[in-house]
Design a protein around this motif. Sequence first.
Motif, PDB file in Angstrom:
ATOM      1  N   LYS B   3      63.314  24.020 -20.622  1.00 53.12           N
ATOM      2  CA  LYS B   3      62.912  23.877 -22.177  1.00 53.12           C
ATOM      3  C   LYS B   3      62.878  22.264 -22.298  1.00 53.12           C
ATOM      4  CE  LYS B   3      63.376  25.908 -26.505  1.00 53.12           C
ATOM      5  NZ  LYS B   3      64.053  26.548 -27.306  1.00 53.12           N
ATOM      6  N   SER B   4      64.202  21.731 -22.280  1.00 57.09           N
ATOM      7  CA  SER B   4      64.229  20.383 -22.546  1.00 57.09           C
ATOM      8  C   SER B   4      63.511  19.368 -21.717  1.00 57.09           C
ATOM      9  CB  SER B   4      65.854  20.163 -22.288  1.00 57.09           C
ATOM     10  OG  SER B   4      66.594  20.902 -23.133  1.00 57.09           O
ATOM     11  N   ALA B   5      63.529  19.638 -20.575  1.00 60.32           N
ATOM     12  CA  ALA B   5      62.713  18.947 -19.500  1.00 60.32           C
ATOM     13  C   ALA B   5      61.225  18.967 -19.786  1.00 60.32           C
ATOM     14  CB  ALA B   5      63.123  19.088 -18.145  1.00 60.32           C
ATOM     15  N   LEU B   6      60.873  20.117 -20.009  1.00 66.28           N
ATOM     16  CA  LEU B   6      59.538  20.171 -20.356  1.00 66.28           C
ATOM     17  C   LEU B   6      59.182  19.512 -21.329  1.00 66.28           C
ATOM     18  CD1 LEU B   6      56.951  21.754 -18.671  1.00 66.28           C
ATOM     19  CD2 LEU B   6      57.560  23.732 -20.344  1.00 66.28           C
ATOM     20  N   LEU B   8      60.505  17.079 -23.008  1.00 61.89           N
ATOM     21  CA  LEU B   8      60.594  15.508 -22.847  1.00 61.89           C
ATOM     22  C   LEU B   8      59.248  15.150 -22.128  1.00 61.89           C
ATOM     23  CD1 LEU B   8      62.318  13.059 -22.809  1.00 61.89           C
ATOM     24  CD2 LEU B   8      63.405  13.673 -20.490  1.00 61.89           C
ATOM     25  N   THR B   9      58.862  15.933 -20.997  1.00 60.34           N
ATOM     26  CA  THR B   9      57.858  15.385 -20.120  1.00 60.34           C
ATOM     27  C   THR B   9      56.411  15.498 -20.748  1.00 60.34           C
ATOM     28  OG1 THR B   9      58.927  16.339 -18.249  1.00 60.34           O
ATOM     29  CG2 THR B   9      56.519  15.746 -17.698  1.00 60.34           C
ATOM     30  N   VAL B  10      56.165  16.591 -21.395  1.00 57.19           N
ATOM     31  CA  VAL B  10      54.929  17.004 -22.426  1.00 57.19           C
ATOM     32  C   VAL B  10      54.793  15.710 -23.527  1.00 57.19           C
ATOM     33  CG1 VAL B  10      53.488  18.170 -24.001  1.00 57.19           C
ATOM     34  CG2 VAL B  10      54.618  19.117 -21.643  1.00 57.19           C
ATOM     35  N   SER B  12      56.146  12.750 -23.489  1.00 55.82           N
ATOM     36  CA  SER B  12      56.125  11.525 -22.836  1.00 55.82           C
ATOM     37  C   SER B  12      54.686  11.147 -22.565  1.00 55.82           C
ATOM     38  CB  SER B  12      56.724  11.513 -21.538  1.00 55.82           C
ATOM     39  OG  SER B  12      58.331  11.463 -21.971  1.00 55.82           O
ATOM     40  N   VAL B  51      61.356   7.333 -25.442  1.00 49.86           N
ATOM     41  CA  VAL B  51      61.504   8.353 -24.472  1.00 49.86           C
ATOM     42  C   VAL B  51      63.119   8.260 -24.127  1.00 49.86           C
ATOM     43  CG1 VAL B  51      60.906   9.133 -21.999  1.00 49.86           C
ATOM     44  CG2 VAL B  51      59.046   8.355 -23.590  1.00 49.86           C
ATOM     45  N   ALA B  55      65.495  11.599 -24.710  1.00 54.11           N
ATOM     46  CA  ALA B  55      66.223  12.219 -23.571  1.00 54.11           C
ATOM     47  C   ALA B  55      67.660  12.357 -24.107  1.00 54.11           C
ATOM     48  CB  ALA B  55      65.852  11.619 -22.234  1.00 54.11           C
ATOM     49  N   LEU B  58      68.266  15.108 -26.747  1.00 52.28           N
ATOM     50  CA  LEU B  58      68.059  16.396 -26.211  1.00 52.28           C
ATOM     51  C   LEU B  58      69.243  16.744 -25.286  1.00 52.28           C
ATOM     52  CD1 LEU B  58      64.402  16.377 -25.053  1.00 52.28           C
ATOM     53  CD2 LEU B  58      65.314  17.871 -26.911  1.00 52.28           C
TER      54      LEU B  58
END
Lengths: 325, 66
Positions: B3-6, B8-10, B12, B51, B55, B58
């Motif tokens: 969830k956190s990585a997704l 952050l990526t979306v 960004s 970003v 990160a 989060l």
Amino acid sequence: MELPIVVASSTLASIIAAYVILKCKCALAPDVHKPNRPLIPKLGGLVILAYVTVSLALTGLGGLGINPTYGIVFYTTPIVLGVIGLVDDFTNVHELLRVGASVLYPLAVLVIMGNFDYLYFPIIGHFSNPIVVAILTIAVYGVFSNAINMMDVVNGVVPYSMILTSIIPLAYSIITSNVALLQMTLTLLVPSVVLFALNKYPAKLFNGNGGTYALGALVSGLILYSGLGTLILLVMVPYVVNGLLIVVSSRGIKSREKLKPSTYMNNYVIYPNLDEGSTLTLMKMIVIDEPGDEGKVVRGFYMLFNMVTALTILLFIVLYLFRWV
Amino acid sequence: MVKSALYLTVVSWALLLIGMAILGAIARVLGNPWLLVAVGIIIVAAWSVFVYGMARGLATKRVRRR
């Protein structure tokens, strides 16, 4: 020479290279995320080098169909950086030398050849000023040849993401019958497929520094010379975010051995390292919600790349329909 | 799990797209390559700061919840 013959011969060379590496069982490295830490060959770079070298030798610089200077940069930079990476796989090459080569080699070719053409990036526009072209070349090669190396921490992620990165240029080259772009895209796609077959979880072959630098150079060339740079950059966002997190949290460009680990392993389950000063990475962001084994982490990375690729393909369709690419 | 990585990526991805659209708009209005390079550097710097901050935020939030 006709493109199908070039592609078939280069693919054969790349498969033979893979077969030889697996048979010779040389340059082995332990797969630290697996029980018993099996020893895996780390010369995946030779698969890429075999494809690019045979492709370039059969086509010749005159037959590439793009600006000759850009053709030399596109096809020779992966060879130069791949060789540096292979040397790095055996003896440690200083990180400044690696980063310096990724920036200075393409710049040196541009300066020596001097035949600048404009670069086009969808949404942004054209760049024709030679100094701006040189700055963009330095920035793209410097960032991506190293960013891909930074992400090569679990099996299969790098070649998988390279396959996804190839989708838009492949589709565009077929729609517009652009043979030069098709050949450039296949130079990234075909060796990535061969590498993925052997590097996917659980890996039989590691990409090694040779593989990641060569792939980084190929994708940098596609960003600059495909005319689709903005879209390729958007598919590569996880790499850019991961590189940014590592460089800022570790305060500079450092080799992997000098970084404070972002994760640790207990019973083959990967946990985030919560110590003060530990490096922040995308892998840490993946396991910070829920620790898991390598297979789970790999699926997490795949999900990130699937999401950004799907979003970028939608954007590409919109841009294509409005004739903005 | 991601969830956190997704997230952050979306985020960004979306911010980078907005940044490039702004750069494209400025390029069409002004056309000066040096101004464009300067604006590009400012956009990349702002994107990087945002970003990285997100990160860090989060990661800290998840650690506190444990």
